[in-house]
Design an enzyme around this catalytic site. Sequence first.
Site, PDB file in Angstrom:
ATOM      1  N   LYS A  77      -5.723   2.687   7.120  1.00 48.24           N
ATOM      2  CA  LYS A  77      -6.817   1.911   7.689  1.00 48.24           C
ATOM      3  C   LYS A  77      -6.401   0.446   7.881  1.00 48.24           C
ATOM      4  O   LYS A  77      -5.550  -0.061   7.130  1.00 48.24           O
ATOM      5  CB  LYS A  77      -8.061   2.038   6.809  1.00 48.24           C
ATOM      6  CG  LYS A  77      -7.934   1.415   5.421  1.00 48.24           C
ATOM      7  CD  LYS A  77      -8.256  -0.069   5.421  1.00 48.24           C
ATOM      8  CE  LYS A  77      -7.905  -0.761   4.146  1.00 48.24           C
ATOM      9  NZ  LYS A  77      -7.963  -2.219   4.213  1.00 48.24           N
ATOM     10  N   ASP A  93     -10.420  -6.624   6.717  1.00 44.52           N
ATOM     11  CA  ASP A  93      -9.444  -5.650   6.238  1.00 44.52           C
ATOM     12  C   ASP A  93      -9.953  -4.964   4.978  1.00 44.52           C
ATOM     13  O   ASP A  93      -9.964  -3.733   4.910  1.00 44.52           O
ATOM     14  CB  ASP A  93      -8.087  -6.319   5.997  1.00 44.52           C
ATOM     15  CG  ASP A  93      -7.044  -5.333   5.501  1.00 44.52           C
ATOM     16  OD1 ASP A  93      -6.519  -4.566   6.321  1.00 44.52           O
ATOM     17  OD2 ASP A  93      -6.780  -5.310   4.279  1.00 44.52           O
ATOM     18  N   SER A 134      11.823   1.450   7.431  1.00 43.91           N
ATOM     19  CA  SER A 134      11.494   0.039   7.260  1.00 43.91           C
ATOM     20  C   SER A 134      12.713  -0.772   7.662  1.00 43.91           C
ATOM     21  O   SER A 134      13.837  -0.374   7.361  1.00 43.91           O
ATOM     22  CB  SER A 134      11.114  -0.266   5.814  1.00 43.91           C
ATOM     23  OG  SER A 134      10.940  -1.658   5.625  1.00 43.91           O
ATOM     24  N   ILE A 157       0.832  -1.209   0.000  1.00 40.50           N
ATOM     25  CA  ILE A 157       0.000   0.000   0.000  1.00 40.50           C
ATOM     26  C   ILE A 157       0.864   1.256   0.000  1.00 40.50           C
ATOM     27  O   ILE A 157       0.525   2.260  -0.627  1.00 40.50           O
ATOM     28  CB  ILE A 157      -0.984   0.002   1.195  1.00 40.50           C
ATOM     29  CG1 ILE A 157      -2.092   1.035   0.986  1.00 40.50           C
ATOM     30  CG2 ILE A 157      -0.259   0.256   2.508  1.00 40.50           C
ATOM     31  CD1 ILE A 157      -3.023   0.711  -0.140  1.00 40.50           C
TER      32      ILE A 157
END
Length: 308
Positions: A91, A169, A36, A14
């Site tokens: 989200k 999800d 990351s 995403i």
Amino acid sequence: MDPIRIAVVGLGKIARDQHLPAIQGNPAFSLAATVSPDDPGPVGVPHLARLEDLLNDGPAVDAVALCTPPQVRYGLAAMALKRGVHVFLEKPPGATLSEVAALRDRAAKVDATLFAAWHSRFAAGVAPARAWLSDRKVERVSVVWREDVRVWHPGQAWIWEPGGLGVFDPGINALSILTHILPRPVFLKTATLSIPENRAAPIAADLQFCDTAGADIHMDLDWRQTGPQSWDIEVETDAGTLKLSSGGAVLTLPTGTEHADDLEYAGLYARFANLIRGGRSDVDIDPLRLVADAFLRGRRETVAAFHD
């Protein structure tokens, strides 16, 4: 005004597909860093393995976009807010309602912006659908959200763990649209959650809601869909039927069909910039609350093991 210096935390699908291009396309932001443990990020952009390293020693940032799995998001958001850094929550905004409520209160205390970002609300058909329904009598609603988990979440084990939400999800995207466009509040009546015998989260769910005027709302979620994918909401009203398809991108009214370009994440980042400039937060938890209700009241049935 100077651009808002933002770091993207978590460089999964995403972030790569949506967040980085949206930031690059919005002059209100400059990509200051990525975070990351195992992905170096775009060439030429400062990169750190941990958010703590960024906040302590990395380039200065005004905001962070948290694109990690929801199970670890609370600690990261709390760390950023403690430094007065604005926070964008992909989200679902957290693994639990209590986490999100605690973050909302913390953001208010430090005068930082917290944005629970429901991207599907920025799909092209959603705003006009909300306007059209505002003075209609809703009689019945059908939601069909069926997709192939192997296509959209390949190798993402976290979605099957507690807090990962399983089929909710994607399903929470439908709920984010539903709670936004319907003129009355929605609550759960019954739910059946289908959980593979080798997983901790549902692969399918059948839910019955109603609004406070008694309109029936049925929701069919399934992650086992092959072939054409379905992301559709139909609302029957006293003035005819409204349909949102393609996840909200296509709106069909009794007068015809409207198509528009996908600008969901561009809309999200425009909203985030406006919230920061205005010193405000936007933390709507209604979609997550309905998911929590489904887990609380839902009847669980075990289905065959699922293998990627």
